[in-house]
Design a protein around this motif. Structure first.
Motif, PDB file in Angstrom:
ATOM      1  N   PRO A  57       0.836  -1.209   0.000  1.00 22.48           N
ATOM      2  CA  PRO A  57       0.000   0.000   0.000  1.00 22.48           C
ATOM      3  C   PRO A  57       0.866   1.253   0.000  1.00 22.48           C
ATOM      4  O   PRO A  57       1.933   1.288   0.619  1.00 22.48           O
ATOM      5  N   PRO A  58       0.418   2.298  -0.684  1.00 20.56           N
ATOM      6  CA  PRO A  58       1.146   3.566  -0.670  1.00 20.56           C
ATOM      7  C   PRO A  58       0.905   4.301   0.641  1.00 20.56           C
ATOM      8  O   PRO A  58       0.033   3.913   1.429  1.00 20.56           O
ATOM      9  N   LEU A  62      -6.028   3.973   4.274  1.00 18.96           N
ATOM     10  CA  LEU A  62      -6.719   3.121   3.314  1.00 18.96           C
ATOM     11  C   LEU A  62      -8.231   3.215   3.509  1.00 18.96           C
ATOM     12  O   LEU A  62      -8.723   3.373   4.628  1.00 18.96           O
ATOM     13  N   VAL A  63      -8.966   3.111   2.423  1.00 18.50           N
ATOM     14  CA  VAL A  63     -10.423   3.082   2.453  1.00 18.50           C
ATOM     15  C   VAL A  63     -10.875   1.911   1.590  1.00 18.50           C
ATOM     16  O   VAL A  63     -10.248   1.601   0.568  1.00 18.50           O
ATOM     17  N   ALA A  94     -14.056   6.794  -3.911  1.00 21.40           N
ATOM     18  CA  ALA A  94     -13.660   8.177  -4.161  1.00 21.40           C
ATOM     19  C   ALA A  94     -14.378   9.170  -3.260  1.00 21.40           C
ATOM     20  O   ALA A  94     -13.857  10.263  -3.009  1.00 21.40           O
ATOM     21  N   MET A  95     -15.577   8.829  -2.756  1.00 28.43           N
ATOM     22  CA  MET A  95     -16.336   9.773  -1.947  1.00 28.43           C
ATOM     23  C   MET A  95     -15.681  10.078  -0.603  1.00 28.43           C
ATOM     24  O   MET A  95     -16.112  10.977   0.117  1.00 28.43           O
ATOM     25  N   GLY A 160      -8.721   1.992  -1.782  1.00 28.53           N
ATOM     26  CA  GLY A 160      -8.074   3.227  -2.211  1.00 28.53           C
ATOM     27  C   GLY A 160      -7.309   3.851  -1.069  1.00 28.53           C
ATOM     28  O   GLY A 160      -7.308   3.336   0.060  1.00 28.53           O
ATOM     29  N   VAL A 161      -6.673   4.966  -1.354  1.00 29.76           N
ATOM     30  CA  VAL A 161      -5.850   5.633  -0.348  1.00 29.76           C
ATOM     31  C   VAL A 161      -6.243   7.104  -0.278  1.00 29.76           C
ATOM     32  O   VAL A 161      -6.445   7.763  -1.293  1.00 29.76           O
ATOM     33  N   VAL A 162      -6.402   7.602   0.958  1.00 26.17           N
ATOM     34  CA  VAL A 162      -6.739   9.002   1.213  1.00 26.17           C
ATOM     35  C   VAL A 162      -5.472   9.735   1.622  1.00 26.17           C
ATOM     36  O   VAL A 162      -4.796   9.328   2.575  1.00 26.17           O
TER      37      VAL A 162
END
Length: 348
Positions: A57-58, A62-63, A94-95, A160-162
């Motif tokens: 993971p970057p 994480l989401v 994305a939300m 995804g990543v925030v």
């Protein structure tokens, strides 16, 4: 999905159909995965051939989100269940202000479903994932007996990543905040219903199904202080605003004449007895931000192709009852309540 294997007999995609052996875990299932799913969805992580995808993971938080897709019909103006499965989960990730990274997909197939139609769905899913830059890196396939499914059901999970410093959540709306929507409402639901019921309109209505993470990234870059984002899918704009009002403990005041609505969608809703406020969308979002940033956010949204018709439609207000109210175009006021029942079933 396992790694590709070679078999002496090629899968008859053009004339064949799904049978129970395609979910057995044996040769036929491996052939289906290798010659159909891998053909379209292939990428480095999927090619690992394991029961999971291994990746680093970057930086950031994480989401993750998951979504089931049971839409009827499977193919509709503007998309199909394959592209919808990608867009729906990419948008949910994305939300949170996140950059979607990867998807996993689960297929429930009904015995007898044509392999040609399955290939068309998987190819559409691959095209949507490639366009979004979010690959499908893991998956699963199951088959149910004829009559116990409805062709194809798809479940997708996204991760995804925030970035640090971004905090967007449904419980952050504050009195005084502006409420924005990224474009016309009701397009998806009306497109599905018109196809399902074989309704002919002078102008064909297309679903707005699209991946919104590029629009979200532009919004976050322009205005870092966005309080809430939400895509108004099932239950439409009205139900989504009620959800946000409940989460944040506030009221919402919107203006009917400010809400973007295509004339053809308005006409179709009037003909069908539907309220467009409750009709599903698959390529629109609601944004809530401080009032002094609303104009900047609106400009950023309108500068993006998926937000060209964006509008400020109201504001957040103090209300212990957490009501959503609308000023009608005739100067009156009405409560915009939760959707009661199911206005349009099997819409996504």
């Amino acid at each position: 999905m396992t790694s590709e294997r070679r078999f002496p007999v090629r899968l008859d995609v053009r004339n064949g159909a799904v049978d129970m052996s395609h979910g057995s875990g044996g040769r036929a299932m491996a052939q289906l995965i290798g010659e159909l799913f891998r053909r379209y969805l292939d990428n480095a992580l999927l090619a690992q051939g394991n029961d999971q995808a291994l990746f680093a993971p970057p930086p950031g938080r994480l989401v993750m989100s998951t979504d089931g897709h049971v839409i009827s019909p499977l193919f509709f103006p503007g998309g199909d269940i394959g592209s919808l499965a990608v867009h729906g989960t990419v948008n949910d990730v994305a939300m949170a202000g996140a950059r979607p990274l990867y998807l996993a997909a689960g297929f429930i197939l009904e015995e007898g479903f044509p392999l040609a139609e399955l290939a068309r769905i998987v190819e559409s899913m691959a095209n949507a994932a490639n366009a979004a830059g979010v690959p499908v890196v893991a998956g699963d396939t199951k088959v149910v007996e004829r009559g116990k499914g409805d062709g194809v059901f798809i479940t997708t999970t996204g991760i995804g990543v925030v970035p640090e410093g971004i905090l967007i959540s449904g419980d952050r709306a504050e009195p005084g905040d502006a409420i924005l929507v990224s474009g016309s409402i009701g397009d998806h639901g009306v497109a599905i219903l018109s196809k399902r019921e074989n309704l002919g309109f002078e102008t064909e209505i297309h679903s707005d199904s699209a991946a919104l993470h590029g629009l979200v990234a532009a919004m976050v870059e322009a205005v870092g202080e966005i309080h809430c984002l939400r895509d108004p899918t099932r239950g439409g704009l009205a139900t989504t605003l009620n959800e946000l009002a409940q989460q944040s403990g506030v009221g919402m005041q919107i203006r009917e004449d400010a809400i973007p609505l295509r004339p053809e969608v308005a006409a179709a809703c009037e003909l069908l007895g539907l309220d467009p406020l409750y009709v599903a969308n698959e390529g629109k979002l609601i944004g809530i931000c401080p009032p002094d940033r609303a104009d900047d956010l609106l400009a950023a949204m309108r500068a993006h192709p998926l937000g060209a018709d964006s509008a400020i439609i109201g504001e957040v207000v103090e209300d212990p009852h957490r009501f959503v109210q609308m000023e009608t175009r005739f100067g009156g006021s009405r409560i915009v309540d939760w959707l009661a029942g199911e206005q349009l079933p099997r819409i996504c």
